[in-house]
Design a protein around this motif. Structure first.
Motif, mmCIF file in Angstrom:
data_model
loop_
_atom_site.group_PDB
_atom_site.id
_atom_site.type_symbol
_atom_site.label_atom_id
_atom_site.label_comp_id
_atom_site.label_asym_id
_atom_site.label_seq_id
_atom_site.Cartn_x
_atom_site.Cartn_y
_atom_site.Cartn_z
ATOM 1 N N PHE B 25 0.786 -0.994 -0.082
ATOM 2 C CA PHE B 25 -0.070 -0.079 -0.053
ATOM 3 C C PHE B 25 0.966 1.126 0.058
ATOM 4 O O PHE B 25 1.852 1.113 0.779
ATOM 5 C CB PHE B 25 -0.770 -0.068 1.289
ATOM 6 C CG PHE B 25 -1.860 -1.269 1.306
ATOM 7 C CD1 PHE B 25 -3.054 -0.899 0.566
ATOM 8 C CD2 PHE B 25 -1.576 -2.288 2.197
ATOM 9 C CE1 PHE B 25 -3.857 -2.165 0.637
ATOM 10 C CE2 PHE B 25 -2.489 -3.277 2.034
ATOM 11 C CZ PHE B 25 -3.736 -3.240 1.391
ATOM 12 N N LEU B 31 -6.843 2.167 5.379
ATOM 13 C CA LEU B 31 -7.534 0.957 4.818
ATOM 14 C C LEU B 31 -8.958 0.505 5.250
ATOM 15 O O LEU B 31 -9.379 0.973 6.581
ATOM 16 C CB LEU B 31 -6.552 -0.225 5.868
ATOM 17 C CG LEU B 31 -5.150 -0.134 5.172
ATOM 18 C CD1 LEU B 31 -4.463 -1.453 6.016
ATOM 19 C CD2 LEU B 31 -4.880 -0.139 3.876
ATOM 20 N N ASN B 49 -7.154 -0.048 0.295
ATOM 21 C CA ASN B 49 -6.929 1.340 0.411
ATOM 22 C C ASN B 49 -7.836 2.353 0.017
ATOM 23 O O ASN B 49 -8.360 2.307 -1.320
ATOM 24 C CB ASN B 49 -5.378 1.880 -0.387
ATOM 25 C CG ASN B 49 -5.034 3.427 0.185
ATOM 26 O OD1 ASN B 49 -5.712 4.001 0.689
ATOM 27 N ND2 ASN B 49 -3.751 3.625 -0.277
#
Lengths: 414, 414
Positions: B25, B31, B49
């Motif tokens: 990420f 998240l 994400n």
């Protein structure tokens, strides 16, 4: 206890420290050690009471190498762990057919057990054409009980799989893979041929794509079919007999493998002996040959009957059977028939491999080696090889042993 | 780390503690967790994400019970250890066909891996009659590579046996033994039949001693033939596809078993789909049915060619081959032919069991369940059962898939 090598010097002190062994003797003050020199892999001793030679024990220890070759030929002591586990298992299902174990130590790789002083190696008896009326009865019991009770028909799925993992015997399996299923079938430096055996006969095995493919199939089955806990080396020198009793010894090759491998080892070695009697046309020898074939026939049929009987008895005690409820009433029987047909086919394939390897491979049998006349021996070996080849290639077509016996008889006439 | 249950609440904190996951990420501050509810056994989550939904991971955790049934249905977490080991193995031999693993923990029974967001379950695609030009090519590669490299032809004897022990997956094997090979063939309370399926059709399976004996034989082979490390549940919902790519997922049933079980699972499920298209006589549907049969044919022949090619390539790198030196020049080929004939026979037997169990057992397939018309469904199910029965009983006679396809086509006409 850390591993150390037992010797005729330190053995008595060791035995005196073991209450389980001491109680086999009226006194341990006069023990006498005799080293047994004819084993290849392991050290072996008979320890007796000098004051009463009927009191004796047999001691076997596996060193971390092959005894006769020395320390430069390492071999895992796992073989003694396998032998101990196999003996424990065998004595749990047919205690009357294995030597009684008095003491066992995996850390020392030692077994101390009943000394079979009144019994002879089966192979020796067969070579001397001695009739053994209990042989088929006893060995079929051993096979049926040991193979059934370690199979998926007797054990729960998870217990069976645990048994398979626990019985790993890697070094010894590799020896069989190489010396039974590979080297004898190629030009390998370990092979030893009778100089009088014709090259065309050797080629009829080693250069036949069919034979080679079927032998490779048997090797693959050996490596990929953990059906039951096997003895693993059940030839006629792994059996000790007299007229009253039969003992199975030396399960150091034990592992979880195909049932047909144990049965085939026995049957193959009985056929080897059968061909060794082919040179002699006396009525006595002909009669003995008939007895041998009858014994092979009995061995298979008694095994089959006992295995089936254990199977159906055991299923009556279960809530659910291997194949599930038999809704037609004929399904169990249909499966048992298919199953034993497969075991017979495997048995014949393994018997053939065992016969061939004893002729083309390095490890010979006394049944043939007794003949100093190489030409005579080559004639008998050729018959045995021809029979083995046909038995191997047609193993899936035979539905009974009578037809295999007929093949053996016909091959002896050519 | 001691086992604890991951939830949408604690999952983000857990992932933030794992550098291997964080690096997937651009930032782990935003998240988002989505729980995937359609799995039966395990918890599953997609974590993305929020600022870039193309950044996501798939998280799978096995609880010590069957998720949909709850804690009163215990199931060993060994299944996740098996899945982790299988994924590691599969990605070592054909990394392009399994999701990339970012993090794995046997103690937490967790896998964190590539989220296949642009792929669809193969079964869904087949039901919607979508052509997948890469399917046979990719799946034959997966089968050939995973089965060959874990077999005795690629591994040393001791390494192979260690792999077999290490890949034990007892609970999951027992589920297959019961739900694939036993319950569907008896009157079991877990079974669920289409009410429109005639009792005589059900009896033609459950009350046929021949069928029952051959199914029991397949069950026995499943339990006694650890040839290679299998996926263990390779039906068409264990494959994710799009036009460019094929991924094999969910090897939680992985164990060392018969090669034909993986191939048969795929082929059996492709035939199930083939019969589900039988109600539709449009040119489109007929064409799609032809494509399905062609795909089954391709799958087997490409598997066979690739397996043989891996085998002969690998042997050229070895000092000694499985069967020993080929003295005639034709022995290797003869053995390979025999060997693959046996794999084909096993494949057809397992495919048949898989077809039958999806119709008579509790676990159904959407290919058939999409039909609300029970009579229509019963007609298609009957065709599939009839085909499976013949394929099972004659599995040793087939030497190619074309003849099996012919059987499928003929059965659809009746």
């Amino acid at each position: 206890m850390e591993y150390y090598q037992l010797t005729p010097i330190n053995l008595v002190t060791y035995l005196q420290s073991l209450p389980e062994v001491c109680q086999k003797f009226s006194s341990v003050d006069n023990l006498e050690v005799q080293e047994i020199l004819d084993g290849n892999m392991n050290y072996a001793f008979v320890v007796s009471n000098k004051l009463d030679v009927n009191q004796s024990v047999f001691v076997k220890q596996a060193p971390p190498y092959i005894k006769v070759l020395g320390e430069q030929w390492p071999l895992s002591r796992q073989r003694m762990t396998a032998e101990i586990q196999a003996l424990n298992y065998q004595s749990s299902v047919c205690p009357e057919m294995v030597p009684e174990v008095y003491y066992q130590s995996e850390s020392l790789s030692v077994l101390i057990m009943q000394n079979l002083s009144k019994h002879t190696i089966l192979r020796t008896e067969l070579i001397q054409a001695r009739y053994l009326p209990r042989l088929a009865e006893d060995l079929s019991t051993f096979l049926a009980e040991t193979l059934f009770y370690s199979s998926d028909f007797a054990l729960r799925s998870a217990d069976k799989k645990a048994m398979v993992s626990k019985s790993a015997n890697l070094d010894m399996c590799l020896i069989t893979e190489d010396f039974v299923f590979t080297y004898p079938f190629e030009h390998h430096e370990m092979n030893a041929y009778n100089p009088a055996l014709s090259q065309s006969v050797i080629n009829s095995i080693q250069k036949s794509p069919d034979v080679r493919a079927h032998v490779a199939q048997m090797k693959y089955i050996f490596m990929n079919q953990p059906e039951a806990l096997l003895h693993g080396d059940l030839h006629t020198s792994s059996v000790m007999v007299n007229v009253q009793q039969t003992f199975v010894i030396d399960p150091e090759f034990s592992f979880a493998g195909p049932m047909g491998f144990d049965i085939g080892a026995l049957i193959g070695n009985l056929y080897l002996n059968y061909f060794s009697h082919a040179h002699n046309s006396s009525a006595e020898s002909v009669n003995y040959s008939h007895w041998l074939l009858q014994t092979i026939d009995d061995l298979w049929y008694k095994f089959e009957a006992k295995f089936l009987s254990l199977w159906s008895e055991h299923e009556q005690s279960l809530a659910s059977t291997f194949m599930g409820k038999d809704l037609s009433g004929d399904s169990h029987q249909a499966f048992r028939h298919l199953f034993l047909q497969q075991v017979l086919s495997d048995t014949l394939g393994f018997a053939a491999c065992k016969i061939i390897r004893r002729i083309l491979g390095v490890a010979k049998v006394a049944d043939f080696m007794q003949f100093e006349d190489q030409k005579l021996r080559a004639k008998l070996e050729t018959q045995a090889l021809n029979m083995a080849k046909t038995m191997l290639l047609n193993r899936q077509s035979y539905t009974n042993i009578a037809d295999v016996n007929k093949l053996a008889e016909e091959t002896r006439l050519i």
